[in-house]
Write an enzyme that holds these catalytic residues in place. Structure first.
Site, PDB file in Angstrom:
ATOM      1  N   ARG A  25       0.733  -1.287  -0.208  1.00 57.12           N
ATOM      2  CA  ARG A  25       0.125   0.033   0.084  1.00 57.12           C
ATOM      3  C   ARG A  25       0.911   1.411   0.111  1.00 57.12           C
ATOM      4  O   ARG A  25       0.623   2.450  -0.599  1.00 57.12           O
ATOM      5  CB  ARG A  25      -1.098  -0.070   1.147  1.00 57.12           C
ATOM      6  CG  ARG A  25      -1.850   1.211   1.124  1.00 57.12           C
ATOM      7  CD  ARG A  25      -3.055   1.198   2.273  1.00 57.12           C
ATOM      8  NE  ARG A  25      -3.405   0.023   2.481  1.00 57.12           N
ATOM      9  CZ  ARG A  25      -3.678  -0.854   3.551  1.00 57.12           C
ATOM     10  NH1 ARG A  25      -3.300  -0.374   4.626  1.00 57.12           N
ATOM     11  NH2 ARG A  25      -4.267  -1.997   3.617  1.00 57.12           N
ATOM     12  N   ASP A 205     -14.035  -4.947   6.913  1.00 54.69           N
ATOM     13  CA  ASP A 205     -14.837  -5.838   7.415  1.00 54.69           C
ATOM     14  C   ASP A 205     -15.748  -5.403   8.752  1.00 54.69           C
ATOM     15  O   ASP A 205     -15.401  -4.579   9.076  1.00 54.69           O
ATOM     16  CB  ASP A 205     -14.010  -7.063   7.244  1.00 54.69           C
ATOM     17  CG  ASP A 205     -13.227  -7.212   8.743  1.00 54.69           C
ATOM     18  OD1 ASP A 205     -13.369  -7.924   9.625  1.00 54.69           O
ATOM     19  OD2 ASP A 205     -12.153  -6.310   8.443  1.00 54.69           O
TER      20      ASP A 205
END
Length: 236
Positions: A25, A205
Site C-alpha cells: 500500500r 470488514d
C-alpha cells in the site's frame, strides 16, 4: 544513520510519514500520488519512499502487522530520523451496527490488550490518544469530501484469530468503533517521543456481520483514506 530495520540516512524522511501495515500500500501511494519519488528503505521488504505531494515533501512506509512491529518502525522514525508526524493509513474491523465497509474511522483513542505500555512504569492505566491538531484537520477534510466517517475510540488487540467474539462484544457495548492491531502502540510511541500521531482507518470488514472488501482492494482502492491523509500532511 541507518538502523537494523531502516536502511536510510538522516534527511531521507520527510517530517510527516504516512504508514500502512502493508508495504505494498505504501508502494501504491508512492507510485500513484507522489512526484520526485525516492525509495529510502527496502530492508525486510518494508518499503519506504519520500516524494512530494502538492509541492510538500511527504514520506510513506509500511509498518507491518501488530503493535511490536509498528512500534519498532515508529520508534526509529521519531527518535533516529527526526520525524515529527506519523499518520497511520490502515484497515479495521467494524464493531458498531451503523458502520459499513469502506467507511472511515478517525481514532481519538485506543484501548489495548498489549503489554507494550508496561515499560513506562505509569501508575494506573495509560490512555493513548491522537494528536488533536492532526485529528481536527483530517476530520475537516473528510467532511469537505462528503465521505462517510466516524470519530471515536478503537480497540488495538494482539489477537487476530479468536475462538469467540465475546471480547469484541464487550468493547462494542462501551461504544468502541472498531478493532485493529496497531494504533495504541503508535500513540504510545508518539507520546513518549513528544511527537504527533493519528490513525485514519478504512473499514475492511465487520466483525458481527458479512460486509468486507477483498485483500486486493485493501491495497489499491482505499483512496478516500489515502487522499485525506495526504491533504492533511501538506498542512503540517
Amino acid at each position: 544513520m541507518a538502523t537494523p530495520h531502516i536502511g536510510a540516512e538522516p534527511g531521507d524522511f520527510a517530517k510527516t510519514v504516512l504508514m500502512s501495515g502493508d508495504p505494498l500500500r505504501a508502494k501504491f501511494v508512492a507510485e500513484n500520488y507522489l512526484t520526485d519519488v525516492k525509495c529510502v528503505n527496502e530492508i525486510r521488504g518494508m518499503l519506504g519512499y519520500t516524494g512530494k505531494y502538492e509541492g510538500k515533501e511527504v514520506s510513506v512506509m509500511g509498518h507491518g502487522m501488530g503493535i511490536p512491529s509498528i512500534c519498532i518502525y515508529t520508534y526509529e522514525l521519531y527518535n533516529f530520523f527526526d520525524v515529527d508526524n506519523i499518520i497511520r493509513i490502515g484497515t479495521a474491523g467494524a464493531l458498531q451496527d451503523n458502520i459499513r465497509a469502506r467507511d472511515l474511522i478517525f481514532a481519538v483513542g485506543a484501548h489495548y490488550d498489549s503489554t507494550y505500555g508496561q515499560q513506562y512504569g505509569l501508575v494506573g492505566c495509560f490512555c493513548p490518544t491522537a494528536s488533536y491538531s492532526i485529528l481536527e484537520r483530517a476530520v475537516n477534510k473528510a467532511r469537505e469530501r462528503g465521505v462517510r466517517y466516524h470519530v471515536g475510540n478503537v480497540f488495538s488487540t494482539d489477537i487476530f484469530y479468536s475462538d469467540t467474539l465475546d471480547r469484541y462484544a464487550r468493547y462494542r457495548d462501551f461504544g468502541t468503533l472498531a478493532a485493529e492491531m496497531e494504533t495504541s502502540g503508535l500513540y504510545m510511541n508518539a507520546a513518549d517521543a513528544g511527537k504527533n500521531a493519528l490513525s485514519i482507518l478504512s473499514v475492511s470488514d465487520h466483525l458481527f456481520r458479512k460486509d468486507n472488501i477483498t485483500p486486493e482492494e485493501r491495497q489499491t482502492t482505499l483512496t478516500d483514506m489515502i487522499e485525506i491523509a495526504l491533504q492533511t500532511a501538506v498542512e503540517l
